[in-house]
Design an enzyme around this catalytic site. Structure first.
Site, PDB file in Angstrom:
ATOM      1  N   TYR A   1      67.958 108.491  29.713  1.00 18.40           N
ATOM      2  CA  TYR A   1      66.904 107.555  29.283  1.00 18.40           C
ATOM      3  C   TYR A   1      66.887 106.281  30.110  1.00 18.40           C
ATOM      4  CZ  TYR A   1      67.716 109.852  24.660  1.00 18.40           C
ATOM      5  OH  TYR A   1      67.905 110.704  23.618  1.00 18.40           O
TER       6      TYR A   1
ATOM      7  N   GLU B   1      65.474 104.410   7.637  1.00 15.41           N
ATOM      8  CA  GLU B   1      66.368 105.352   8.299  1.00 15.41           C
ATOM      9  C   GLU B   1      66.976 104.755   9.575  1.00 15.41           C
ATOM     10  OE1 GLU B   1      63.781 109.394   7.260  1.00 15.41           O
ATOM     11  OE2 GLU B   1      63.372 108.285   9.091  1.00 15.41           O
ATOM     12  N   PRO B   2      67.692 103.656   9.474  1.00 19.58           N
ATOM     13  CA  PRO B   2      68.258 103.067  10.691  1.00 19.58           C
ATOM     14  C   PRO B   2      69.455 103.874  11.204  1.00 19.58           C
ATOM     15  CG  PRO B   2      68.993 101.830   8.778  1.00 19.58           C
ATOM     16  CD  PRO B   2      68.082 102.907   8.255  1.00 19.58           C
ATOM     17  N   GLY B   3      69.530 104.063  12.484  1.00 16.75           N
ATOM     18  CA  GLY B   3      70.683 104.731  13.100  1.00 16.75           C
ATOM     19  C   GLY B   3      71.281 103.825  14.152  1.00 16.75           C
ATOM     20  N   ARG B   4      70.530 103.685  15.260  1.00 17.89           N
ATOM     21  CA  ARG B   4      70.987 102.893  16.398  1.00 17.89           C
ATOM     22  C   ARG B   4      71.376 101.468  16.015  1.00 17.89           C
ATOM     23  NH1 ARG B   4      69.253 103.671  21.576  1.00 17.89           N
ATOM     24  NH2 ARG B   4      67.557 104.957  20.791  1.00 17.89           N
TER      25      ARG B   4
ATOM     26  N   GLY C   1      64.569 103.276  14.445  1.00 22.52           N
ATOM     27  CA  GLY C   1      64.093 102.765  15.729  1.00 22.52           C
ATOM     28  C   GLY C   1      64.367 101.295  15.930  1.00 22.52           C
TER      29      GLY C   1
ATOM     30  N   TYR D   1      74.176 107.396  19.813  1.00 23.34           N
ATOM     31  CA  TYR D   1      73.768 108.363  20.837  1.00 23.34           C
ATOM     32  C   TYR D   1      74.759 108.388  21.995  1.00 23.34           C
ATOM     33  CZ  TYR D   1      69.781 107.894  17.829  1.00 23.34           C
ATOM     34  OH  TYR D   1      68.996 107.843  16.709  1.00 23.34           O
TER      35      TYR D   1
ATOM     36  N   CYS E   1      79.932 116.573  39.152  1.00 26.92           N
ATOM     37  CA  CYS E   1      79.224 116.947  40.380  1.00 26.92           C
ATOM     38  C   CYS E   1      77.713 116.907  40.185  1.00 26.92           C
ATOM     39  CB  CYS E   1      79.680 118.328  40.824  1.00 26.92           C
ATOM     40  SG  CYS E   1      81.440 118.358  41.109  1.00 26.92           S
ATOM     41  N   GLU E   2      77.178 115.719  39.944  1.00 28.78           N
ATOM     42  CA  GLU E   2      75.740 115.488  39.793  1.00 28.78           C
ATOM     43  C   GLU E   2      75.483 114.064  40.279  1.00 28.78           C
ATOM     44  OE1 GLU E   2      73.436 117.556  38.530  1.00 28.78           O
ATOM     45  OE2 GLU E   2      74.663 119.007  37.422  1.00 28.78           O
TER      46      GLU E   2
END
Ligand code: PLP
Length: 425
Positions: free
Chosen positions: A316, A273-276, A239, A384, A355-356
């Protein structure tokens, strides 16, 4: 710090100009900087060195097997959330004994796969899951280690979709309930409960929520130890922020400064547990301008990347700084900021072909004048980004390219039309 910078009005990734890379790989493409990944991984290693932590890079942030291989060679362990991610770790040459496995809904097949692989810790998210894991490890006669995931009930002040450690979230067990779980299962021989896990949300741009969650959890660990349970490890999750804007996020050292003293001398092995924070600004998404048009009082820039390539803005409200790959002198900038006050910019929406109405990459953004064929860089797209891409609207997924100094490695080729239907025959 990252390795995406302008030199002579051209955006570079490490020592190659993006324009040159795109001539080889076309658009849309994810371009990663190997040395930015390494820099961030080493940042955590150095900052938390007094605790000699195990860093388990979170595979779900950016899980290409070549990224796994690179981090594994630096000694990284891995945080996985599915059997597929464990498979990725194994294919990337990662060490299974340095794997921690989280997730509220692990299937029997996934649990057996992880028992077989000999992972370090199963993060236990409920009593029902724990009972199932006990049953399965007994059935194959293998003892495993469990980390009870507790919900410390803190507000990480992030987007409501990415808050995970507040009461009423689906993750972990309420912190008050943890003592009961240890009372019932703390002496089980098949699943050795010897670790506590927390993960409060993402991205968390201040250190305070960690301090509150860790303080609460250390009190729990104290209480459990007084009841003669052995708690040898503490997983404090991920996080940690990434710089979507220059200087937005605390550095690994800033987090460590407050976290290390809390855990030092507590006789606990720390797992992070770093990801971002490792992958985020190690990647950009490069897209090409297809058309520009006026819609009502809005200027639209229509590009060849879409929400199927990068869903964070739609999903998000994720903010990604966007800037052209080739710029005039006055637009050559060395910062990424929400307020670009440079004369000559225009306020535009950057949208994709899907098409959104939510298919956009940016809204009301100041950008230099753009024309058909111009390349744009969508920054901080390493985490992500590709992993959440889909084939919606039958769009083949983008290529992934890893740059190391002057080396170009296409680590995932662009999908073809054949790939779109290859499972349908
Ligand atoms: C997603 C996740 C992480 C990584 O989060 P980042 O924000 O990418 O650092 C770490 N631990 C667990 C359990 C997760 O689910």
């Amino acid at each position: 710090m990252d390795h995406f910078n302008y030199k002579d009005q051209q955006l570079f990734c490490e020592n190659l100009s993006i324009k040159e890379i795109v001539e080889k790989v076309d658009t849309p493409s994810y371009i990663y900087s190997a040395n930015t990944f390494k820099h961030h991984y080493e940042g955590f290693q150095k900052a938390f060195a007094p605790l000699d932590p195990l860093i388990c890079y979170s595979v779900k942030a950016c899980g290409n097997i070549n990224i796994i291989k690179m981090l594994s060679e630096m000694g990284s362990g891995f945080d996985v959330v599915s059997g597929g991610e464990l498979f990725r770790v194994q294919q990337g040459g990662g060490d299974s004994s340095k794997v921690v496995y989280a997730g509220v809904g692990k299937t029997d097949a996934e649990l057996l796969q992880a028992i077989e692989a000999g992972i370090a810790f199963f993060n236990i998210e409920s009593e029902a899951e724990l009972e199932n894991l006990i049953r399965l490890s007994q059935s194959v006669n293998k003892q495993v280690h469990g980390a009870l995931r507790v919900n410390p009930d803190v507000d990480p002040k992030t987007h409501r979709h990415t808050t995970t450690g507040k009461r009423g979230n689906k993750f972990g067990v309420d912190i008050e309930r943890a003592q009961k779980v240890f009372k019932d299962y703390g002496n089980n021989d098949w699943v050795k409960l010897s670790c506590i896990h927390i993960h409060i949300g993402s991205p968390v741009y201040t250190v305070d929520p960690y301090v509150s969650a860790i303080t609460k959890t250390l009190e729990l660990i104290d209480t459990l130890r007084k009841q003669d349970f052995t708690i040898s490890s503490f997983i404090i999750g991920g996080g940690f922020g990434a710089d979507y804007l220059t200087g937005q996020s605390p550095s690994a050292a800033d987090y460590a400064k407050e976290i290390v003293p809390l855990i030092q001398n507590k006789n606990l092995k720390l797992i992070l547990e770093p990801g971002r924070s490792i992958a985020g600004n190690a990647g950009v998404l490069i897209t090409k301008v297809l058309y520009t048009k006026q819609a009502g009082d809005k200027k639209m820039v229509i590009v060849d990347a879409a929400m199927n390539d990068l869903i964070r803005p739609a999903f998000y409200d994720g903010y990604h700084f966007i800037w052209p790959v080739s710029v005039d002198k006055k637009f050559e900038i060395d910062h990424r900021s929400q307020d670009i006050a440079i004369e000559g910019t225009q306020t535009v929406d950057v949208v994709g072909p899907i098409c959104e109405s939510v298919d956009f990459l940016a809204k009301n953004r100041a950008l230099p004048p753009l024309k058909r064929g111009d390349l744009l860089a969508v920054f901080t797209a390493g985490a992500y980004g590709f992993v959440m891409s889909s084939q919606y609207n039958a769009r083949p997924r983008a290529a992934e390219v890893l740059i190391d100094d002057k080396d170009v490695n296409i680590i995932r080729r662009r999908e073809t039309y054949e790939d779109l239907i290859s499972h349908e025959k």
